[in-house]
Design a protein around this motif. Structure first.
Motif, short mmCIF file in Angstrom:
data_model
loop_
_atom_site.label_atom_id
_atom_site.label_comp_id
_atom_site.label_asym_id
_atom_site.label_seq_id
_atom_site.Cartn_x
_atom_site.Cartn_y
_atom_site.Cartn_z
N GLN A 39 -150.26 -45.08 86.67
CA GLN A 39 -149.50 -45.05 87.83
C GLN A 39 -149.99 -45.97 89.23
O GLN A 39 -151.24 -46.22 88.81
N SER A 40 -149.40 -46.47 89.98
CA SER A 40 -149.71 -47.08 91.02
C SER A 40 -149.60 -46.23 92.40
O SER A 40 -148.89 -45.37 92.19
N ILE A 41 -150.11 -46.71 93.53
CA ILE A 41 -150.17 -46.19 94.61
C ILE A 41 -148.68 -46.14 95.31
O ILE A 41 -147.87 -47.25 95.25
N PRO A 42 -147.80 -45.29 95.85
CA PRO A 42 -146.50 -45.36 96.07
C PRO A 42 -146.31 -45.75 97.46
O PRO A 42 -147.37 -45.97 98.32
N VAL A 43 -145.42 -46.66 97.63
CA VAL A 43 -145.13 -47.14 98.93
C VAL A 43 -143.87 -46.37 99.53
O VAL A 43 -142.76 -46.29 98.68
N VAL A 44 -144.18 -45.86 100.77
CA VAL A 44 -143.12 -44.93 101.31
C VAL A 44 -142.63 -45.45 102.59
O VAL A 44 -143.35 -45.87 103.38
N VAL A 45 -141.40 -44.88 103.08
CA VAL A 45 -140.88 -44.91 104.22
C VAL A 45 -140.14 -43.59 104.71
O VAL A 45 -140.13 -43.04 103.79
N THR A 46 -140.29 -43.34 106.11
CA THR A 46 -139.69 -42.15 106.41
C THR A 46 -138.36 -42.32 106.50
O THR A 46 -137.53 -43.35 106.75
N ASP A 47 -137.54 -41.19 106.64
CA ASP A 47 -136.05 -41.28 106.60
C ASP A 47 -135.59 -41.66 107.82
O ASP A 47 -134.28 -42.21 108.02
N LEU A 74 -143.65 -56.80 102.63
CA LEU A 74 -145.21 -56.65 102.85
C LEU A 74 -146.09 -56.10 101.70
O LEU A 74 -147.24 -56.57 101.46
N GLU A 75 -145.49 -55.16 101.27
CA GLU A 75 -145.94 -54.46 100.07
C GLU A 75 -145.94 -54.94 98.34
O GLU A 75 -146.48 -54.29 97.80
N ASP A 76 -144.98 -56.01 98.62
CA ASP A 76 -144.84 -56.56 97.40
C ASP A 76 -144.37 -55.67 96.29
O ASP A 76 -144.84 -55.66 95.06
N PHE A 97 -139.84 -45.45 98.34
CA PHE A 97 -139.52 -44.03 98.08
C PHE A 97 -139.57 -43.50 99.73
O PHE A 97 -140.31 -43.71 100.58
N VAL A 98 -138.46 -42.67 99.86
CA VAL A 98 -138.36 -42.35 101.28
C VAL A 98 -138.86 -40.71 101.26
O VAL A 98 -138.45 -40.14 100.44
N TYR A 105 -140.92 -31.75 96.37
CA TYR A 105 -141.94 -32.63 95.49
C TYR A 105 -142.59 -33.73 96.45
O TYR A 105 -142.10 -34.44 97.04
N GLU A 106 -143.72 -33.72 96.46
CA GLU A 106 -144.60 -34.51 97.24
C GLU A 106 -144.94 -35.68 96.52
O GLU A 106 -145.27 -35.65 95.32
N VAL A 107 -144.85 -36.83 96.92
CA VAL A 107 -144.67 -38.12 96.34
C VAL A 107 -146.35 -38.31 96.29
O VAL A 107 -147.07 -38.79 97.19
N ILE A 108 -146.98 -38.76 95.07
CA ILE A 108 -148.28 -39.00 95.13
C ILE A 108 -148.58 -40.33 94.28
O ILE A 108 -149.32 -40.66 94.05
#
Ligand code: ADP
Length: 214
Positions: A85-93, A106-108, A113-114, A190-193
């Motif tokens: 797995q890789s590090i998740p890239v998230v934005v808030t809703d 930016l994060e390529d 994930f929201v 479900y927390e995104v990890i």
């Protein structure tokens, strides 16, 4: 169901010796490895129990003839999400579509994930979701991602203990590029990890080909 067992270097060497020189006694294998018969006993027991070797009294050990594909399948069935797995890239809703597009560049990454303020999964944004929202004359700064994202309960996700092969099947079945890796919070959220994508799975394939799994 494919039996999965991780062989150590010594067990791999024993297997090779038996393949090359079997039937062969435990004593002879020990001699080839410059070890005592007693040291090898647990390894031989494991190899026999796992079905790699057969043993006959007064004859010795011989290779049970698992096919290459069987062995490969066993290796594939050892690959877990955790390792790839890789590090998740998230934005808030409440982020705007514009912010999400900037974040994706930016994060390529190809999938965002929201999450809510506690990192709990609420949506997924793919490249095409953002492209679709960009067609036309909308003000991308003023559209929140929550309007265009794929949302729970329609999100396919996985846990870090899951098998990479099961993730691959899900990606194919749902025709998507990535799954969020989550852990359960309070039994309902479900927390995104993490994040697992087609790229991670390609990396696993290369590791398999290079025999770099063990
Ligand atoms: P793209 O849109 O760039 O081809 P995908 O094939 O991953 O990327 O996404 C296709 C659609 O599936 C998008 O609408 C996206 O929101 C949705 N999607 C992506 N990942 C998931 C997922 N893990 N669970 C549910 N839907 C998803």
């Amino acid at each position: 169901m494919v039996r999965t067992i991780e062989l150590n270097t010594r067990q791999e060497r024993i297997l090779q010796i038996v393949k090359d020189s079997g039937p062969i006694t435990g004593e002879q294998i020990a001699e080839k490895l410059s070890l005592t018969r007693a040291t090898l006993r647990p390894d031989l027991a494991i190899l026999t129990m796992a079905g790699y070797l057969d043993a006959r009294p007064r004859v010795g050990y011989f290779y049970s003839g698992k096919s290459g594909t069987q062995l490969l399948a066993e290796k594939i069935n050892l690959l877990t999400v955790q390792k790839y797995q890789s590090i998740p890239v998230v934005v808030t809703d409440s982020s705007s579509v514009y912010d999400a597009i900037c974040m994706m560049f930016l994060e390529d990454v190809g999938t965002l994930f929201v999450v809510d303020h506690s990192s709990n999964l609420i949506g997924v944004l793919s490249r095409k979701d953002l492209l679709r929202a960009s067609i036309g004359k909308q003000m991308l700064e003023s559209i929140p991602v929550s309007i265009i994202m794929t949302r729970m309960p329609n999100i396919a996700f996985c846990f870090k203990e899951d098998l990479v092969i099961d993730v691959a099947k899900k990606l194919i079945e749902k025709q998507i590029d990535a799954l969020p890796v989550v852990k359960t919070v309070d039994g309902i959220k479900y927390e995104v990890i993490g994040r697992i994508t087609k790229t991670n799975i390609t990396k696993a394939l290369v590791d398999l080909a290079n025999d770099e799994l063990l």
